[in-house]
Design a protein around this motif. Structure first.
Motif, short mmCIF file in Angstrom:
data_model
loop_
_atom_site.label_atom_id
_atom_site.label_comp_id
_atom_site.label_asym_id
_atom_site.label_seq_id
_atom_site.Cartn_x
_atom_site.Cartn_y
_atom_site.Cartn_z
N LEU A 186 47.17 38.30 -26.45
CA LEU A 186 47.80 37.31 -27.33
C LEU A 186 47.75 35.91 -26.75
N LEU A 187 48.12 35.75 -25.49
CA LEU A 187 48.14 34.42 -24.89
C LEU A 187 46.74 33.82 -24.88
N LYS A 188 45.76 34.62 -24.57
CA LYS A 188 44.38 34.14 -24.56
C LYS A 188 43.95 33.71 -25.96
N ARG A 189 44.21 34.55 -26.94
CA ARG A 189 43.72 34.30 -28.29
C ARG A 189 44.47 33.17 -28.99
N GLU A 190 45.79 33.12 -28.81
CA GLU A 190 46.61 32.20 -29.58
C GLU A 190 46.87 30.86 -28.89
N VAL A 191 46.75 30.84 -27.56
CA VAL A 191 47.10 29.61 -26.84
C VAL A 191 45.94 29.09 -25.98
N ASN A 243 66.77 27.20 -26.51
CA ASN A 243 66.44 27.22 -27.93
C ASN A 243 65.59 28.44 -28.24
N THR A 244 66.13 29.38 -28.99
CA THR A 244 65.41 30.61 -29.28
C THR A 244 64.78 30.60 -30.68
N GLU A 245 64.81 29.45 -31.33
CA GLU A 245 64.27 29.36 -32.69
C GLU A 245 62.82 28.89 -32.72
N GLU A 246 62.39 28.20 -31.69
CA GLU A 246 61.03 27.68 -31.66
C GLU A 246 60.45 27.96 -30.27
N THR A 247 59.73 29.07 -30.14
CA THR A 247 59.23 29.50 -28.84
C THR A 247 57.79 29.98 -28.98
N ILE A 248 57.24 30.44 -27.88
CA ILE A 248 55.89 30.98 -27.90
C ILE A 248 55.79 32.20 -28.81
N GLY A 249 56.93 32.85 -29.08
CA GLY A 249 56.94 33.97 -30.01
C GLY A 249 56.48 33.56 -31.40
N ASN A 250 56.79 32.34 -31.81
CA ASN A 250 56.34 31.85 -33.11
C ASN A 250 54.82 31.70 -33.14
N THR A 258 49.58 28.81 -15.46
CA THR A 258 50.61 29.71 -15.97
C THR A 258 51.49 30.21 -14.84
N ASP A 259 52.79 30.08 -15.03
CA ASP A 259 53.77 30.66 -14.10
C ASP A 259 54.17 32.02 -14.66
N SER A 260 53.88 33.09 -13.92
CA SER A 260 54.04 34.45 -14.43
C SER A 260 55.30 35.11 -13.88
N PRO A 261 55.81 36.12 -14.57
CA PRO A 261 56.97 36.86 -14.05
C PRO A 261 56.64 37.58 -12.75
N ARG A 300 54.07 43.12 -20.03
CA ARG A 300 53.10 42.62 -21.00
C ARG A 300 52.86 41.13 -20.79
N LEU A 301 53.87 40.42 -20.34
CA LEU A 301 53.72 38.98 -20.11
C LEU A 301 52.77 38.71 -18.95
N THR A 302 52.94 39.44 -17.85
CA THR A 302 52.04 39.24 -16.72
C THR A 302 50.62 39.66 -17.09
N ASP A 303 50.48 40.75 -17.84
CA ASP A 303 49.15 41.17 -18.27
C ASP A 303 48.52 40.09 -19.15
N ASN A 304 49.31 39.51 -20.04
CA ASN A 304 48.80 38.43 -20.89
C ASN A 304 48.34 37.23 -20.07
N ALA A 305 49.11 36.90 -19.03
CA ALA A 305 48.75 35.77 -18.19
C ALA A 305 47.42 36.03 -17.48
#
Length: 312
Positions: free
Chosen positions: A137-142, A84-91, A156-159, A164-169
């Motif tokens: 972003l992950l820190k601030r928003e989640v 499902n790409t309509e409701e993700t962490i991107g939102n 958190t399971d990281s890439p 940018r995703l691993t840096d966010n984690a």
């Protein structure tokens, strides 16, 4: 054995009483990333089972699957959410959605914020959408809104690649569990992770490696197998000693070689672990008698304590 005796001799891993039951943890809520810049080391397996064991210790736990491959999400049966790409962490990152809107109950006493197959697209948008703090972003928003109030622990399971995703984690958690699997590239993967991820961040913030986890071991260690080579290198490195869990600690190789000690250190390669993934369950719920649960239980205690606690 009577019912009362049985209840006294079995801990929450369904194994004989844990040596950590009397250890005082620091009582702090904590976020932790399971990460390694190398694929095939069992990151998702460790993340899922770490979250499950923390939940078995009566904590409120959230697992965040930040790996675009979605192994943790699919391994817990969240295939539909992954596609499902309509409701993700991107939102949550870009549309001010409440983070709980993309969190689901796993039915295994912990929650999950699943990955999605468009997570790589989300990553590309991070650079454009948050130029000044693309790694926060992950820190601030989640993590900041949920840790402590809603959840005691966030895993958190990281890439398996620098992104940018691993840096966010790493920025969001600042506490790391680093899995290693036997092979010629095992230590190289650790060195890459330290040099490319951890060291640059340490110039700006505290980043703590809670534990190094030898994983997917199957060979003997009284011979020069790849399992032994990995364990020897970890256990002989002066700067790593306080990061090696008890289940991977070897201090007397002469006794091992003489046959006086016959340990099976590290998280061993068990059929139950593979089958649990196929059944879309954590190991504790698929095979509560598996001997490897004691390893995941120690990892949970390491996260609770904020450090490796040596057996007395």
């Amino acid at each position: 054995m009577s019912g009362s005796d049985r209840s006294n001799s079995i801990d929450r891993t369904n194994r004989p009483n844990s040596p950590y039951n009397s250890i005082q943890t620091d009582g702090n809520s904590r976020a932790v990333s399971v990460c390694m810049l190398k694929g095939g080391v069992g990151k998702s397996t460790i993340a899922v089972n770490l979250a499950r064991q923390l939940a078995a210790h009566d904590h409120d736990v959230l697992l965040i699957d930040l790996d675009p491959n979605g192994h943790a999400s699919v391994g817990l049966g969240f295939d539909d959410q992954y596609h499902n790409t309509e409701e993700t962490i991107g939102n949550v990152f870009f549309d001010d959605a409440d983070p709980t809107s993309v969190v689901y109950d796993t039915s295994y006493e912990f929650d999950i914020l699943p990955s999605s197959e468009d997570l790589e697209q989300v990553e590309r948008e991070i650079v454009v959408g948050d130029v000044f703090q693309p790694s926060a972003l992950l820190k601030r928003e989640v993590v900041d809104p949920l840790l402590g109030d809603t959840y005691d622990y966030i895993v958190t399971d990281s890439p398996a690649y620098r992104s940018r995703l691993t840096d966010n984690a790493l920025v969001a958690t600042a506490n790391l569990v680093l899995p290693l699997a036997p092979g010629n590239e095992a230590m190289a993967g650790l060195e890459r992770t330290i040099e490319r991820q951890i060291s640059p961040l340490r110039q700006h913030m505290d980043v703590d490696v809670l534990s190094l986890v030898p994983n997917m071991l199957s060979g003997r260690i009284d011979q020069q197998t790849q399992d032994r080579q990995l364990l020897e290198r970890l256990n002989s490195h002066d700067n790593l000693q306080d990061r090696i869990p008890n289940f991977a600690r070897i201090t007397d190789w002469e006794a091992v070689d003489a046959g006086d000690l016959k340990p099976s250190p590290g998280i061993r390669d068990r059929t139950s672990i593979t089958k649990a993934y196929g059944e879309r369950k954590p190991l504790l719920d698929y095979d509560p008698d598996c001997d490897q649960l004691q390893c995941f239980d120690e990892l949970a205690h390491i996260v609770e304590a904020g450090e490796v606690v040596r057996h007395v």
